[in-house]
Enzyme design. Structure first.
Site, PDB file in Angstrom:
ATOM      1  CE1 TYR A   1      -3.960  -2.262   0.347  1.00  0.00           C
ATOM      2  CE2 TYR A   1      -4.582  -0.415   0.989  1.00  0.00           C
ATOM      3  CZ  TYR A   1      -4.925  -1.529   0.645  1.00  0.00           C
ATOM      4  OH  TYR A   1      -6.030  -2.191   0.355  1.00  0.00           O
TER       5      TYR A   1
ATOM      6  CE  LYS B   1       0.984 -17.628  -2.187  1.00  0.00           C
ATOM      7  NZ  LYS B   1      -0.111 -18.667  -2.333  1.00  0.00           N
TER       8      LYS B   1
ATOM      9  CG  ASP C   1      -3.152 -20.207  -0.726  1.00  0.00           C
ATOM     10  OD1 ASP C   1      -2.588 -19.939  -0.006  1.00  0.00           O
ATOM     11  OD2 ASP C   1      -2.719 -20.698  -1.870  1.00  0.00           O
TER      12      ASP C   1
ATOM     13  CG  ASP D   1      -8.319  -4.250   1.533  1.00  0.00           C
ATOM     14  OD1 ASP D   1      -9.444  -3.803   2.191  1.00  0.00           O
ATOM     15  OD2 ASP D   1      -8.197  -4.076   0.185  1.00  0.00           O
TER      16      ASP D   1
ATOM     17  CG  ASP E   1     -14.067  -6.306   2.137  1.00  0.00           C
ATOM     18  OD1 ASP E   1     -13.949  -5.279   3.273  1.00  0.00           O
ATOM     19  OD2 ASP E   1     -14.304  -5.614   1.340  1.00  0.00           O
TER      20      ASP E   1
HETATM   21  C1  IPM Z   1     -10.514  -0.338   3.725  1.00  0.00           C
HETATM   22  C2  IPM Z   1     -10.622   0.384   2.277  1.00  0.00           C
HETATM   23  C3  IPM Z   1      -9.584   1.061   2.062  1.00  0.00           C
HETATM   24  C4  IPM Z   1      -8.227   0.140   1.894  1.00  0.00           C
HETATM   25  C5  IPM Z   1      -9.600   1.971   0.774  1.00  0.00           C
HETATM   26  C6  IPM Z   1     -11.061   2.563   0.687  1.00  0.00           C
HETATM   27  C7  IPM Z   1      -8.359   2.605   0.314  1.00  0.00           C
HETATM   28  O1  IPM Z   1     -10.961  -0.792   1.384  1.00  0.00           O
HETATM   29  O2  IPM Z   1     -10.345   0.258   4.727  1.00  0.00           O
HETATM   30  O3  IPM Z   1     -10.440  -1.792   3.869  1.00  0.00           O
HETATM   31  O4  IPM Z   1      -8.039  -0.456   0.856  1.00  0.00           O
HETATM   32  O5  IPM Z   1      -7.793   0.170   2.803  1.00  0.00           O
HETATM   33 MG    MG Z   2     -10.977  -2.780   2.342  1.00  0.00          MG
END
Ligand code: IPM
Ligand code: MG
Length: 366
Positions: free
Chosen positions: A135, A190, A222, A246, A250
């Site tokens: 990042y 990884k 993975d 990240d 999710d």
């Molecule tokens: C998160 C989001 C952010 C990230 C984006 C909006 C930059 O997806 O906080 O997970 O990738 O970290």
């Molecule tokens: Mg995210």
């Protein structure tokens, strides 16, 4: 105690407004000040993270953040897009430790796409390193390739890198969090392919020797993605790098079926923190008064606990949220047959009411 309030874009303003009402109900000595961020700040000041907003954030003990982003900014140059605001805050405030709990509330078991028995009682804490990795790694950019499969072709590149201190500090955070839970950490890497993540694995193992009471295991990313949908309850604390975190956070959030319920905290070494719901700005439902404010309200509970040293108030907010769920109130995202559908404001009202009655009870019983 000073709280910087950055509502941002989309549903950000609506959900943050409810969280503020909840904070006000606590009658604690907070000072709150708002500033624009993301697309809203771009409109007002020509930049997603204006100097004045950054200054306010730096001077605050905690930041209450709504959400940023809207499709209408997709064609702006990268430096001016709303997402740069959150990346800038993470970088400038050194918010390296990101806590993303994925909790399945008893009443919402049916909202998950997984079978109820797989997720009932789920309580995972993902700890994502937030200021390093691909990042932020330099160099990055576009150039003409001098080697690789197509020398002379146009190419783009990013840099994945982690230094020892960066890995050590997030590992300590994870082990210490695990000591307060079920004393298990899974480090996700990884290492079978990437030098950066072989190093990650080695350093996490070394730090783990300081915590003999915590059981550490390692998993490739993975496989972790697969195990999260196969047997999510096997996980407790998961620690990983910025990019894997990240993606996995999710995935973990969706297991619970209700991303509208999940808070998050991003802390620096001084316990200054940014608190935001795990969901995004949802421009498609913005302004309609239907967004779920509970993730933001639960983020204020994390803020009370981690940055403002008010653990009792944090618990009161969390139990008020549980109470409204038990009353059967649901915003559209978590609604199911037999429950009562409410809007953003009504949900906020219900939490405030539950909180006020807990405060009254406390006053009466001493
Ligand atoms: C998160 C989001 C952010 C990230 C984006 C909006 C930059 O997806 O906080 O997970 O990738 O970290
Ligand atoms: Mg995210």
């Amino acid at each position: 105690m000073k709280i910087a309030v950055l509502p941002g874009d989309g549903i950000g303003t609506e959900i943050v407004a409810e969280a503020i009402r909840v904070l006000d109900t606590l009658e604690l000595p907070f000072e709150m000040e708002s500033a624009p961020v993301g697309g809203a700040a771009y409109e007002a000041h020509g930049h997603p993270l204006p100097e004045s907003t950054l200054k306010l954030a730096k001077e605050a003990d905690a930041i209450l953040f709504g959400a940023v982003g809207d499709w209408k900014y997709d064609r702006l140059e990268r430096a001016l897009r709303p997402e740069q605001a959150i990346l800038g805050l993470r970088k400038h405030l050194g918010l390296f430790a990101n806590f993303r709990p994925a909790i399945c509330y008893e009443e919402l078991v049916g909202a998950s796409s997984l079978k109820p028995e797989l997720i009932a009682g789920l309580d995972i804490l993902i700890i994502r390193e937030l200021t390093g990795d691909i990042y932020f790694g330099q160099p990055r950019g576009r150039r003409t390739a001098v080697d690789g499969h197509f020398p002379g072709a146009e190419e783009a590149f990013d840099t994945m890198r982690y230094s020892r201190p960066e890995i050590e500090r997030i590992a300590h955070v994870a082990f210490q969090a695990a000591q307060k839970r079920s004393k298990r950490v899974t480090s996700v890497d990884k290492a079978n392919v990437l030098e950066t993540f072989q190093f990650w694995k080695d350093v996490v193992s070394e730090v783990g020797k300081d915590y003999p009471d915590v059981e550490l295991d390692h998993m490739y990313v993975d496989n972790a993605a697969m195990q999260l949908v196969k047997a999510p309850k096997k996980f407790d604390v998961v620690v990983t790098g910025n990019m894997f975190g990240d993606i996995l956070s999710d995935e973990a959030a969706m297991l619970t079926g209700s991303i509208g319920m999940l808070p998050s905290a991003s802390l620096n070494s001084g316990n200054q923190g940014l608190y935001e719901p795990s969901h995004g700005s949802a421009p498609d439902i913005a302004g309609k008064g239907v967004a779920n404010p509970l993730a933001t309200i639960l983020s204020t509970a994390m803020m009370l606990r981690f940055s403002l040293n008010q653990p009792e108030a944090a618990e009161r907010v969390e139990s008020a949220v549980k109470q409204v769920l038990a009353q059967g109130l649901r915003t559209a995202d978590i609604w199911s047959e037999g429950t009562t559908r409410v809007g953003t404001r009504e949900m906020g009202d219900a939490v405030v009411a539950a909180l006020s009655s807990s405060i009254t009870k406390k006053t009466i019983t001493g």
